[in-house]
Design a protein around this motif. Sequence first.
Motif, PDB file in Angstrom:
ATOM      1  N   VAL B 402      25.108   5.289 -64.709  1.00  0.00           N
ATOM      2  CA  VAL B 402      25.273   3.906 -64.680  1.00  0.00           C
ATOM      3  C   VAL B 402      24.612   3.118 -63.469  1.00  0.00           C
ATOM      4  O   VAL B 402      23.997   1.983 -63.381  1.00  0.00           O
ATOM      5  N   MET B 403      24.893   3.596 -62.127  1.00  0.00           N
ATOM      6  CA  MET B 403      24.525   2.835 -60.845  1.00  0.00           C
ATOM      7  C   MET B 403      23.036   2.690 -60.890  1.00  0.00           C
ATOM      8  O   MET B 403      22.379   1.643 -60.601  1.00  0.00           O
ATOM      9  N   PRO B 404      22.182   3.976 -61.057  1.00  0.00           N
ATOM     10  CA  PRO B 404      20.796   3.882 -61.054  1.00  0.00           C
ATOM     11  C   PRO B 404      20.351   2.846 -61.921  1.00  0.00           C
ATOM     12  O   PRO B 404      19.347   2.100 -61.446  1.00  0.00           O
ATOM     13  N   PHE B 405      20.730   2.947 -63.034  1.00  0.00           N
ATOM     14  CA  PHE B 405      20.354   2.105 -64.191  1.00  0.00           C
ATOM     15  C   PHE B 405      20.599   0.627 -63.878  1.00  0.00           C
ATOM     16  O   PHE B 405      19.421  -0.316 -63.861  1.00  0.00           O
ATOM     17  N   PRO B 418      15.338   1.175 -54.977  1.00  0.00           N
ATOM     18  CA  PRO B 418      16.474   1.695 -54.727  1.00  0.00           C
ATOM     19  C   PRO B 418      17.221   2.306 -55.882  1.00  0.00           C
ATOM     20  O   PRO B 418      18.053   3.267 -55.655  1.00  0.00           O
ATOM     21  N   GLY B 419      16.966   1.847 -57.076  1.00  0.00           N
ATOM     22  CA  GLY B 419      17.603   2.454 -58.153  1.00  0.00           C
ATOM     23  C   GLY B 419      17.318   4.041 -58.489  1.00  0.00           C
ATOM     24  O   GLY B 419      18.270   4.835 -58.439  1.00  0.00           O
ATOM     25  N   VAL B 420      16.021   4.359 -58.279  1.00  0.00           N
ATOM     26  CA  VAL B 420      15.669   5.849 -58.362  1.00  0.00           C
ATOM     27  C   VAL B 420      16.565   6.568 -57.101  1.00  0.00           C
ATOM     28  O   VAL B 420      17.142   7.601 -57.320  1.00  0.00           O
ATOM     29  N   MET B 421      16.645   5.996 -56.118  1.00  0.00           N
ATOM     30  CA  MET B 421      17.424   6.493 -54.990  1.00  0.00           C
ATOM     31  C   MET B 421      18.697   6.701 -55.063  1.00  0.00           C
ATOM     32  O   MET B 421      19.563   7.433 -54.489  1.00  0.00           O
ATOM     33  N   ALA B 422      19.435   5.784 -55.776  1.00  0.00           N
ATOM     34  CA  ALA B 422      20.836   5.808 -56.121  1.00  0.00           C
ATOM     35  C   ALA B 422      21.349   7.055 -56.965  1.00  0.00           C
ATOM     36  O   ALA B 422      22.241   7.171 -57.236  1.00  0.00           O
ATOM     37  N   ALA B 423      20.343   7.472 -57.587  1.00  0.00           N
ATOM     38  CA  ALA B 423      20.384   8.837 -58.666  1.00  0.00           C
ATOM     39  C   ALA B 423      20.724   9.965 -57.734  1.00  0.00           C
ATOM     40  O   ALA B 423      21.527  11.082 -58.328  1.00  0.00           O
ATOM     41  N   ARG B 424      20.892   9.886 -56.302  1.00  0.00           N
ATOM     42  CA  ARG B 424      21.359  10.757 -55.595  1.00  0.00           C
ATOM     43  C   ARG B 424      23.095  11.127 -55.641  1.00  0.00           C
ATOM     44  O   ARG B 424      23.288  12.325 -55.316  1.00  0.00           O
ATOM     45  N   THR B 425      23.536  10.237 -56.196  1.00  0.00           N
ATOM     46  CA  THR B 425      25.224  10.421 -56.359  1.00  0.00           C
ATOM     47  C   THR B 425      25.322  11.378 -57.535  1.00  0.00           C
ATOM     48  O   THR B 425      26.364  12.004 -57.667  1.00  0.00           O
ATOM     49  N   LEU B 426      24.210  11.653 -58.277  1.00  0.00           N
ATOM     50  CA  LEU B 426      24.508  12.499 -59.559  1.00  0.00           C
ATOM     51  C   LEU B 426      24.238  14.186 -59.004  1.00  0.00           C
ATOM     52  O   LEU B 426      23.253  14.383 -58.530  1.00  0.00           O
ATOM     53  N   ARG B 427      25.235  14.883 -59.510  1.00  0.00           N
ATOM     54  CA  ARG B 427      24.939  16.407 -58.952  1.00  0.00           C
ATOM     55  C   ARG B 427      24.603  17.183 -59.908  1.00  0.00           C
ATOM     56  O   ARG B 427      24.539  18.480 -59.729  1.00  0.00           O
ATOM     57  N   PRO B 440      13.245   3.802 -64.265  1.00  0.00           N
ATOM     58  CA  PRO B 440      12.228   2.631 -64.104  1.00  0.00           C
ATOM     59  C   PRO B 440      12.018   1.781 -65.514  1.00  0.00           C
ATOM     60  O   PRO B 440      11.139   0.705 -65.365  1.00  0.00           O
ATOM     61  N   PHE B 441      12.391   1.954 -66.627  1.00  0.00           N
ATOM     62  CA  PHE B 441      12.420   1.127 -67.602  1.00  0.00           C
ATOM     63  C   PHE B 441      13.099  -0.131 -67.413  1.00  0.00           C
ATOM     64  O   PHE B 441      12.716  -1.053 -68.229  1.00  0.00           O
ATOM     65  N   MET B 442      13.993  -0.222 -66.787  1.00  0.00           N
ATOM     66  CA  MET B 442      14.807  -1.450 -66.731  1.00  0.00           C
ATOM     67  C   MET B 442      13.949  -2.477 -66.208  1.00  0.00           C
ATOM     68  O   MET B 442      12.976  -2.204 -65.300  1.00  0.00           O
TER      69      MET B 442
END
Lengths: 78, 720
Positions: B402-405, B418-427, B440-442
């Motif tokens: 949800v955060m990257p989105f 920054p959205g794509v970078m926020a996906a770092r929290t996903l393990r 990036p569709f957002m």
Amino acid sequence: MLKLNMRQMKENQSGVISAVRAGGELGKRIRDMGLVPGTEIKIKGRAPLYDPVAIRLMGFTLTLRNNEADYIDVTVED
Amino acid sequence: MSVTATIALAGNPNSGKTTLFNALTGARQHVGNYPGVTVERKEGSYIEGEETFNLIDLPGMYSLTPYSLEETVARDFLIQEKPAAIVNIVDAANLERNLYLTVQFMELGVPVSIALNMIDAAQKRGIEINAKKLSKLLGVPVVPTVARSGQGKSEIMKATNKLIKSGLKTDPLIISYGEDIDQTLSEMEDEISAAMPESNYPTRWLALKFLEKDEQILDFCKNENSDLFAKLETIAYRVGRHIATTMATCPEAIIADHRYGYIKALLKQDIVTLHQDQDRQFITDRIDQVVTNRFAGPLIMIAVIMALYQFTFTYSELPVVWLENFFGWLGGVAEVNLADGLLKSLIISGIIDGVGGVLGFAPIIMFMFFGIAILEDSGYLARVAFMLDRVFRTFGLHGASVMPFIVSGGIAGGCAVPGVMAARTLRSPRERLATLLTAPFMNCGAKLPVFALLVGAFFSENEARVMLIITFIAWAGALLSAKLLRSTVIKGESTPFVMELPPYRLPTFRGLIIHTWERTWQYVKKAGTVILGISILLWAAMTFPGLPETQQQAFEQQRAAVTAAAAQDMKDQLAAIDGKEAETALKHSIAGRVGTAMESVSQLAGFDWRTNIAVLGGFAAKEVVVSTLGTAYSLGEVDVEETGSLGETLANDPTFTPAVALSLIMFTIFYAPCFVTVVCISREAGSWKWGAFSIIFNTALAFGLSVLVYQIGSIGIFGA
């Protein structure tokens, strides 16, 4: 003493794990976190959509999806 | 000063490992990547008197049998780079589970010292630990620490140094796994010692990992010695079948049970004394009762997400404006001081705009990472994942997607970088990749001027409603494509959601600052250079080849004629000629030729060469679609904030029907992300392959949808 599946447990119900029937990655992750036979657990609560479930064991809180909890059998006091 | 020894910091996630690393190294640290993967490698130095130690902060892990990328990297490091010792950070309030990893380090035979961390929090919860006795029973140094305040940090380093200096050989710990496994292990050990007398690994450990079906070790044995592999496999198969028939379980399960059994037996020897009822409600439980409550939980979550969004984009506005002004000023200086010509155009439009473009994202990235670090370090992000898992899992994603989105523009106006970078929290690797590719569709802030232009010109009576529908289409498109990707190119079981909900903790300020700074700097350094290169290429594509001399002269003559006539509207006429020249030049450039060549195909979606070039320009940044359309319609440079005249021109162009407008809106939502995002996707996914995939897949999807919308829209209009 009653044996049931972890999914069937109610909120705040406690029990002792009697078997973990998962293999592979899931089984490994479950066991690594201390969900092994003999561990005492307590259901802490469920997410707003009733899945996943939060359980308490050995002093910390763990989350599991319902379909992952299905692999875990628990013995509870009736 | 030479480095005395390399020491690895290892432990469970949430054990305070990174806090201790920060306390030990301070600013003497740097972040890189492990070769070929996107896992961060943090190194730093610790100085004690005359000696300097090289510290490695390994990724958090629960076990030494690797399933995640982080665990693989950590184990590879321990085995291949052989640190002199491991400082194992253990959460004192959570001893039983944390020791599970400790025991595995000891089985590997690496010298270990234990930092009994957050001892203060444990004491507050009525947990008392006899560190001396634990040290004696395990045979390793145990030092109580509070990483947050730095308490015990020099003691643990002294103890570790002493351990290294003692030069004693550390024998691997041997745990009994019950008769069946023990017998099998010694049988396998004999085979291994006979076949591979000189191996990097302790033999019993190798046998143990073989029984645990550790894929890396299985592959290792297969490659080293296939005879040995076959023998070991036969033995493992035999014991596996025996255990399955007699105990209805598998060797891995028995091994884990015995390891925990060993720890339980150890702790029963008066190591831990409980002074309070452990079922008592602690602060974390009380917070969770509200924060994950069925009704209050989602409301609080919406509020927190909105706050993160506001924080990221509102507070970063001021520094962004400063940077814009600075580069605007720099451009102005160049404008005045350089002679007209290609060099000037390259410096202003290529280099200054390019560097400005790279740095313009930096404040947003900085604020986003700061906000997310607060949510992550405090423990709230795990709750968000917990609450949203059910929804996102349906689409093959993860609750934390949800955060990257949202940052990418799930609330219209974000930014995919920054959205794509926020996906770092996903393990979870598959869920993470699917998130990277669909975020990036957002509708990012740069797409909004395009929508504003088209909606304003064609659907002005329903503006608010159409904008809402556009947001909805973006979400639906992102979630459904995630589902599509997860059932085709990123196929695979969802990663188990066996995740810890850590206790709520106040983040340390130092941790937040280091975290934010490192990541922002990495963006500027690594992504920045590539982005600058591409922006110069794009400048060249829209500039070369220049108009031939004869055509330039023709425009000159027109200007001369207008000036000579000195008509009242001379200025307007001159501007019109400038506009016409810019249009002709654009059409003449590489980009223009590509756009014209594509016309025959793009007609299916209703796009003529003008729209094609505009869309190509949008690869630099989506708002460039607007300014390029302006140039292509001879209006000169159109300000993205003031699109009234361009809107009118479009509405009056008989070939630019509302169906074309809808089709272009659709295309703008879904087509290739801007190249800055593509660079970031490639970096985060660890391969340029995924960057290229996002260009091709997104554009194909966008074109398909646009054709559909245009064809249906055209029928509708002809019918009316």
